[in-house]
Design a protein around this motif. Structure first.
Motif, PDB file in Angstrom:
ATOM      1  N   LEU A  15      -4.884   0.307  -8.575  1.00 58.62           N
ATOM      2  CA  LEU A  15      -4.811   1.699  -8.146  1.00 58.62           C
ATOM      3  C   LEU A  15      -4.699   2.585  -9.377  1.00 58.62           C
ATOM      4  O   LEU A  15      -3.799   2.414 -10.196  1.00 58.62           O
ATOM      5  CB  LEU A  15      -3.610   1.914  -7.233  1.00 58.62           C
ATOM      6  CG  LEU A  15      -3.376   3.341  -6.760  1.00 58.62           C
ATOM      7  CD1 LEU A  15      -4.501   3.802  -5.846  1.00 58.62           C
ATOM      8  CD2 LEU A  15      -2.039   3.457  -6.048  1.00 58.62           C
ATOM      9  N   TYR A  51      -3.778   8.642  -6.711  1.00 58.70           N
ATOM     10  CA  TYR A  51      -4.017   9.050  -5.342  1.00 58.70           C
ATOM     11  C   TYR A  51      -3.466  10.430  -5.062  1.00 58.70           C
ATOM     12  O   TYR A  51      -2.581  10.916  -5.761  1.00 58.70           O
ATOM     13  CB  TYR A  51      -3.520   8.014  -4.340  1.00 58.70           C
ATOM     14  CG  TYR A  51      -2.033   7.894  -4.133  1.00 58.70           C
ATOM     15  CD1 TYR A  51      -1.271   7.081  -4.964  1.00 58.70           C
ATOM     16  CD2 TYR A  51      -1.392   8.529  -3.077  1.00 58.70           C
ATOM     17  CE1 TYR A  51       0.076   6.920  -4.752  1.00 58.70           C
ATOM     18  CE2 TYR A  51      -0.050   8.379  -2.865  1.00 58.70           C
ATOM     19  CZ  TYR A  51       0.683   7.562  -3.699  1.00 58.70           C
ATOM     20  OH  TYR A  51       2.029   7.398  -3.482  1.00 58.70           O
ATOM     21  N   ARG A  99      -2.467  13.332  -1.882  1.00 64.73           N
ATOM     22  CA  ARG A  99      -2.169  13.636  -0.490  1.00 64.73           C
ATOM     23  C   ARG A  99      -2.283  15.137  -0.309  1.00 64.73           C
ATOM     24  O   ARG A  99      -1.676  15.899  -1.058  1.00 64.73           O
ATOM     25  CB  ARG A  99      -0.775  13.180  -0.075  1.00 64.73           C
ATOM     26  CG  ARG A  99      -0.476  13.453   1.408  1.00 64.73           C
ATOM     27  CD  ARG A  99       0.947  13.135   1.790  1.00 64.73           C
ATOM     28  NE  ARG A  99       1.200  11.708   1.678  1.00 64.73           N
ATOM     29  CZ  ARG A  99       2.410  11.171   1.909  1.00 64.73           C
ATOM     30  NH1 ARG A  99       3.418  11.943   2.238  1.00 64.73           N
ATOM     31  NH2 ARG A  99       2.588   9.882   1.798  1.00 64.73           N
ATOM     32  N   ASP A 103       0.399  10.314  -7.542  1.00 65.02           N
ATOM     33  CA  ASP A 103       0.703   9.242  -8.489  1.00 65.02           C
ATOM     34  C   ASP A 103      -0.550   8.942  -9.280  1.00 65.02           C
ATOM     35  O   ASP A 103      -1.579   8.615  -8.695  1.00 65.02           O
ATOM     36  CB  ASP A 103       1.174   7.983  -7.752  1.00 65.02           C
ATOM     37  CG  ASP A 103       1.686   6.905  -8.684  1.00 65.02           C
ATOM     38  OD1 ASP A 103       2.389   6.001  -8.207  1.00 65.02           O
ATOM     39  OD2 ASP A 103       1.383   6.950  -9.896  1.00 65.02           O
ATOM     40  N   ALA A 130      -2.001   9.280   6.078  1.00 62.40           N
ATOM     41  CA  ALA A 130      -0.736   8.763   5.560  1.00 62.40           C
ATOM     42  C   ALA A 130      -0.178   7.693   6.499  1.00 62.40           C
ATOM     43  O   ALA A 130      -0.052   7.909   7.698  1.00 62.40           O
ATOM     44  CB  ALA A 130       0.259   9.901   5.401  1.00 62.40           C
ATOM     45  N   GLY A 131       0.106   6.526   5.930  1.00 61.51           N
ATOM     46  CA  GLY A 131       0.678   5.442   6.707  1.00 61.51           C
ATOM     47  C   GLY A 131      -0.327   4.611   7.476  1.00 61.51           C
ATOM     48  O   GLY A 131       0.051   3.714   8.208  1.00 61.51           O
ATOM     49  N   ARG A 132      -1.596   4.908   7.295  1.00 61.71           N
ATOM     50  CA  ARG A 132      -2.621   4.151   8.030  1.00 61.71           C
ATOM     51  C   ARG A 132      -3.550   3.435   7.049  1.00 61.71           C
ATOM     52  O   ARG A 132      -3.391   3.481   5.843  1.00 61.71           O
ATOM     53  CB  ARG A 132      -3.433   5.119   8.901  1.00 61.71           C
ATOM     54  CG  ARG A 132      -2.598   5.926   9.873  1.00 61.71           C
ATOM     55  CD  ARG A 132      -1.920   5.057  10.917  1.00 61.71           C
ATOM     56  NE  ARG A 132      -1.096   5.821  11.822  1.00 61.71           N
ATOM     57  CZ  ARG A 132      -1.516   6.382  12.936  1.00 61.71           C
ATOM     58  NH1 ARG A 132      -2.781   6.259  13.287  1.00 61.71           N
ATOM     59  NH2 ARG A 132      -0.697   7.056  13.699  1.00 61.71           N
ATOM     60  N   ALA A 133      -4.543   2.787   7.606  1.00 59.78           N
ATOM     61  CA  ALA A 133      -5.478   2.029   6.779  1.00 59.78           C
ATOM     62  C   ALA A 133      -6.278   2.946   5.873  1.00 59.78           C
ATOM     63  O   ALA A 133      -6.490   4.120   6.177  1.00 59.78           O
ATOM     64  CB  ALA A 133      -6.425   1.222   7.657  1.00 59.78           C
ATOM     65  N   GLN A 134      -6.708   2.383   4.761  1.00 56.54           N
ATOM     66  CA  GLN A 134      -7.575   3.094   3.841  1.00 56.54           C
ATOM     67  C   GLN A 134      -9.005   2.579   4.028  1.00 56.54           C
ATOM     68  O   GLN A 134      -9.226   1.385   4.152  1.00 56.54           O
ATOM     69  CB  GLN A 134      -7.115   2.865   2.406  1.00 56.54           C
ATOM     70  CG  GLN A 134      -5.736   3.443   2.145  1.00 56.54           C
ATOM     71  CD  GLN A 134      -5.217   3.103   0.776  1.00 56.54           C
ATOM     72  OE1 GLN A 134      -5.980   2.753  -0.123  1.00 56.54           O
ATOM     73  NE2 GLN A 134      -3.923   3.203   0.588  1.00 56.54           N
TER      74      GLN A 134
END
Lengths: 112, 114
Positions: free
Chosen positions: A45, A48, A50, A56, A97-101
């Motif tokens: 990574l 990223y 949001r 980050d 947020a909090g789900r699959a990419q």
């Protein structure tokens, strides 16, 4: 069928040149990720976002790499100056947020 | 820090048979998600299946199912009736909801023998 798109798909450049990779995330996704994949390091990574804000970028070499999201439909990853060790496949992914990419097809970068 | 371990660098299976890919993970979070991604030779990363840690029921997607053992921190992928198109690298991944980072295992290369 919503998909993440990336351009270019392939890029060959010479050491020292600037490289810009672009990503269009899936409409409505609020998180966008940049990954790099090499044989030696696997998937790393880089950065990223949001809601377009960088959260980050600790995985990214700061001196030559920069990542931005000028608007909700475009994310960019820039390398300046490029080096042979930057040769890799760069993936963009988006998600909620909090789900699959969901990943784009990747940009295969070769720096000579 | 999260870690994801895939202990099988390579696996092979006969077409139409069943194969199980192993994955273990470590996280200090109580809320997290687990995924299997498939990467065929085209390099496209394709989401195969996902599991929410708070759900006890194992996720299933057609021929793909998981065996989620939360106490053992194990998340294996079972592929039933293997097809030639299943040949790919398979990556296990863990998403820490708080940090929003997907942590990947090193991958398992699956070969399907006709």
């Amino acid at each position: 069928d919503a998909r993440v798109t990336q351009t270019p798909r392939h890029k060959v450049t010479e050491m020292g040149q600037e490289v810009t990779m672009r990503c269009q995330p899936i409409l409505g996704h609020n998180t966008v990720f940049w990954y790099r994949q090499t044989m030696m390091q696997g998937l790393e990574l880089l950065a990223y976002f949001r809601n377009r804000a960088p959260l980050d970028d600790s995985g990214m070499p700061k001196d030559r790499f920069s990542a931005e999201m000028p608007d909700a439909t475009l994310a960019t990853l820039k390398i300046q100056p490029s080096e042979p060790r930057d040769s890799a496949v760069y993936f963009c992914a988006s998600g909620l947020a909090g789900r699959a990419q969901y990943f784009g097809p990747g940009t295969r970068l070769t720096v000579l | 820090a999260q870690t994801v371990t895939q202990s099988q660098p390579e696996m092979s299976v006969q077409e139409a048979e069943t194969v199980t890919l192993s994955c273990t993970y470590d996280t200090s979070e109580s809320d997290y998600y687990l995924f299997w991604y498939k990467q065929p030779p085209s390099r496209q990363m394709i989401l195969v299946i996902r599991q929410e840690a708070y759900k006890q029921q194992n996720a299933t997607e057609n021929r793909f199912s998981v065996n989620f053992q939360k106490a053992a921190k194990s998340f294996s992928l079972k592929i039933s009736d293997s097809q030639l198109g299943d040949a790919a690298m398979y990556f296990c991944a863990c998403l820490d909801e708080g940090a929003q980072k997907l942590v990947f295992g090193q991958g398992t290369r699956l070969t399907i023998n006709p």
